[in-house]
Design a protein around this motif. Structure first.
Motif, PDB file in Angstrom:
ATOM      1  N   TRP A  36      -1.610   7.088   9.875  1.00 58.04           N
ATOM      2  CA  TRP A  36      -2.263   5.948   9.212  1.00 58.04           C
ATOM      3  C   TRP A  36      -3.134   5.187  10.214  1.00 58.04           C
ATOM      4  O   TRP A  36      -4.251   4.784   9.884  1.00 58.04           O
ATOM      5  CB  TRP A  36      -1.215   5.015   8.609  1.00 58.04           C
ATOM      6  N   LEU A  42      -1.048   5.225  -9.622  1.00 60.29           N
ATOM      7  CA  LEU A  42      -0.124   6.341  -9.417  1.00 60.29           C
ATOM      8  C   LEU A  42      -0.103   7.259 -10.628  1.00 60.29           C
ATOM      9  O   LEU A  42      -0.191   8.487 -10.503  1.00 60.29           O
ATOM     10  CB  LEU A  42       1.280   5.784  -9.139  1.00 60.29           C
ATOM     11  N   TRP A  46       4.621   0.996   1.267  1.00 59.71           N
ATOM     12  CA  TRP A  46       4.670   2.246   2.037  1.00 59.71           C
ATOM     13  C   TRP A  46       6.140   2.516   2.375  1.00 59.71           C
ATOM     14  O   TRP A  46       6.872   1.622   2.772  1.00 59.71           O
ATOM     15  CB  TRP A  46       3.829   2.009   3.258  1.00 59.71           C
ATOM     16  N   GLU A  55      -1.413  11.065 -10.164  1.00 57.80           N
ATOM     17  CA  GLU A  55      -0.383  12.076  -9.937  1.00 57.80           C
ATOM     18  C   GLU A  55       0.275  12.607 -11.212  1.00 57.80           C
ATOM     19  O   GLU A  55       0.937  13.639 -11.163  1.00 57.80           O
ATOM     20  CB  GLU A  55       0.688  11.518  -8.999  1.00 57.80           C
ATOM     21  N   ASP A  80       0.456   4.314  -0.397  1.00 59.49           N
ATOM     22  CA  ASP A  80      -0.052   5.524   0.251  1.00 59.49           C
ATOM     23  C   ASP A  80      -1.259   5.171   1.111  1.00 59.49           C
ATOM     24  O   ASP A  80      -1.810   4.072   1.024  1.00 59.49           O
ATOM     25  CB  ASP A  80      -0.414   6.599  -0.780  1.00 59.49           C
ATOM     26  N   MET A  81      -1.663   6.113   1.957  1.00 57.51           N
ATOM     27  CA  MET A  81      -2.714   5.848   2.929  1.00 57.51           C
ATOM     28  C   MET A  81      -4.063   5.571   2.259  1.00 57.51           C
ATOM     29  O   MET A  81      -4.846   4.748   2.754  1.00 57.51           O
ATOM     30  CB  MET A  81      -2.849   7.016   3.911  1.00 57.51           C
ATOM     31  N   THR A 114       0.867  -1.186   0.000  1.00 55.28           N
ATOM     32  CA  THR A 114       0.000   0.000   0.000  1.00 55.28           C
ATOM     33  C   THR A 114       0.897   1.228   0.000  1.00 55.28           C
ATOM     34  O   THR A 114       1.307   1.695   1.065  1.00 55.28           O
ATOM     35  CB  THR A 114      -0.934   0.018   1.225  1.00 55.28           C
ATOM     36  N   ARG A 144       9.822   5.921  -7.602  1.00 57.42           N
ATOM     37  CA  ARG A 144       8.685   5.542  -6.775  1.00 57.42           C
ATOM     38  C   ARG A 144       8.709   4.061  -6.410  1.00 57.42           C
ATOM     39  O   ARG A 144       9.208   3.226  -7.172  1.00 57.42           O
ATOM     40  CB  ARG A 144       7.379   5.879  -7.500  1.00 57.42           C
ATOM     41  N   GLN A 181       4.072   9.330  10.757  1.00 57.41           N
ATOM     42  CA  GLN A 181       3.300   8.704   9.673  1.00 57.41           C
ATOM     43  C   GLN A 181       2.487   7.518  10.179  1.00 57.41           C
ATOM     44  O   GLN A 181       1.325   7.345   9.799  1.00 57.41           O
ATOM     45  CB  GLN A 181       4.236   8.255   8.550  1.00 57.41           C
TER      46      GLN A 181
END
Length: 438
Positions: free
Chosen positions: A382, A343, A366, A347, A240-241, A238, A357, A378
């Protein structure tokens, strides 16, 4: 949503801190990568920090070309490695990885229950269907994802029935009467299915009454449904959150659909930690680790997942969903490809940004590049958002990052009331159930 429960934390024994150029550091201890001492030290540190488990991922293939610049996927057998830790640890869970595609359920059931006895209830099984290695097992091609998961479902059912076929309470071992066991309680399973025919029973009893925890790593729709049906936790990518929130919400809903409680499944994403005393050193560590990364391999990875060839694109050109070819390529991992496409869609990164990335240079985990305090913040965010039930530590770049994670980060999470200060049980299953207020 406010998260008030304790997090569940494991650490990977796959030497992620030696990836890239991390193994070339003077303190890497690379010479001991195939010895037990390296991993015993980590397990002891993990137990001192009261972690739920240590975890050894596994693959059953090797790319010789990758050995030119690093250890690649070469590794000790995870179950044998964890068996070596039994006498040196007393509480930390021991999570091994075994494929359902290349093994037989009776052997796996016996191996795991044997290790469960030796560890006094601390074993766990990371169920994988594998993405490669078929030619090492007489298969000309990998079975489709659907076939692999269908086999995994039947395989897991057989293993669990074998564990139940010889309950521990069948044992009497009564010297006076001469009765060793109540044979009527030990029954064949007589399984005849689409892929397996197994008579049973297993030839050793279950250890205690706590079930052996099952962990699963698939995040495709089929993988999610399988995990929601059988798993106690899922090891997830994952980046990102938002991805973690979507996954956890979906899995909890699927668990309800299988007649389970939403809390019966826990989402534990991999957390890649490039930690250092200050942010500048952490970013330097990350850059040094990836200094020799082959741009051609990165470009090839993007092409394999999207069909888009960026080999002649300038670094500052942005990549968007409109650039994607109409015909998608055949995919090795649908989950990883979907995260990369997500992504790009959300973005529109430049080529240079895309090549750094985690969806491209890692397993889409993550990632925190910074200090212990940055990691704590962080994790707090989360957890507070209800995106995770815990995480699996994947140290990056150096032995120092590994030690900062276990020796500094974990005590900070205890202070933040996000993690336990002591074990409240002795089995792996006990640890997973220990999620009350910290």
């Amino acid at each position: 949503m406010t998260m008030t429960r304790r997090l569940h934390v494991g650490v990977s024994l796959a030497p992620t801190w030696l990836s890239g150029d991390g193994w070339r550091r003077l303190d890497s201890n690379i010479e001991n990568i195939y010895s037990e001492e390296l991993y015993l030290d980590i397990a002891k540190r993990a137990e001192a920090a009261k972690l739920d488990f240590v975890f050894r991922p596994d693959t059953l293939f090797l790319d010789p070309q990758a050995l030119e610049t690093g250890p690649g996927f070469g590794s000790l057998d995870p179950t044998i490695l964890l068996a070596a830790m039994v006498r040196e640890t007393s509480h930390v869970g021991l999570l091994t990885t075994i494929s359902t595609t290349f093994n037989s359920p009776y052997v796996v059931a016996r191996q795991l229950q044997s290790l469960n006895w030796l560890s006094k209830g601390r074993v766990g099984w990371n169920i994988v269907t594998a993405l490669d290695g078929n030619e090492n097992f007489g298969l000309p091609a990998m079975p489709s994802a659907g076939e692999r998961y269908a086999r995994a479902a039947e395989f897991t059912q057989v293993v669990r029935r074998l564990w139940a076929s010889y309950p521990q309470d069948a044992l009497k071992q009564d010297r006076e009467s001469g009765r060793y066991a109540v044979s009527a309680l030990v029954q064949p399973i007589d399984h005849v299915g689409a892929r397996f025919s197994v008579k049973g029973p297993l030839n050793l009893p279950a250890y205690g009454t706590s079930p052996i925890p099952l962990i699963q790593a698939g995040a495709s729709p089929t993988g999610r449904d399988f995990a929601a049906c059988v798993a106690d936790a899922i090891f997830a990518s994952t980046p990102d959150m938002a991805a973690a929130l979507e996954l956890r919400t979906d899995l909890r809903q699927r668990a309800l659909g299988h007649g389970r409680r939403a809390d019966d499944i826990r989402v534990l994403p991999g957390l890649s930690l490039f930690l250092a005393p200050n942010r500048a050193e952490a970013h330097e560590l990350f850059a040094e680790t990836h200094a020799r990364a082959d741009i051609g391999r990165k470009i090839a990875a993007i092409r394999d997942m999207t069909g888009l060839d960026l080999s002649h694109w300038p670094d500052d050109r942005r990549v968007s969903a409109a650039d994607m070819p109409e015909v998608a390529p055949a995919l090795r991992s649908r989950t990883h490809a979907d995260l990369l496409l997500r992504l790009i869609r959300n973005e529109k990164p430049t080529v240079a940004e895309l090549l750094t990335r985690p969806e491209v240079i890692g397993s889409a985990h993550w990632r925190v590049i910074g200090t212990v305090e940055d990691a704590v913040e962080q994790i707090r965010q989360w957890a507070g958002a209800g995106a995770i039930d815990g995480f699996i530590i994947l140290p990056g770049g150096s032995v120092e990052a590994l030690r900062l994670a276990l020796d500094d980060l974990m005590p900070r999470l205890v202070e933040a009331r996000l993690f336990r200060d002591e074990y409240r049980g002795s089995t792996f299953a006990d640890h997973l159930k220990d999620d009350g207020d910290a």
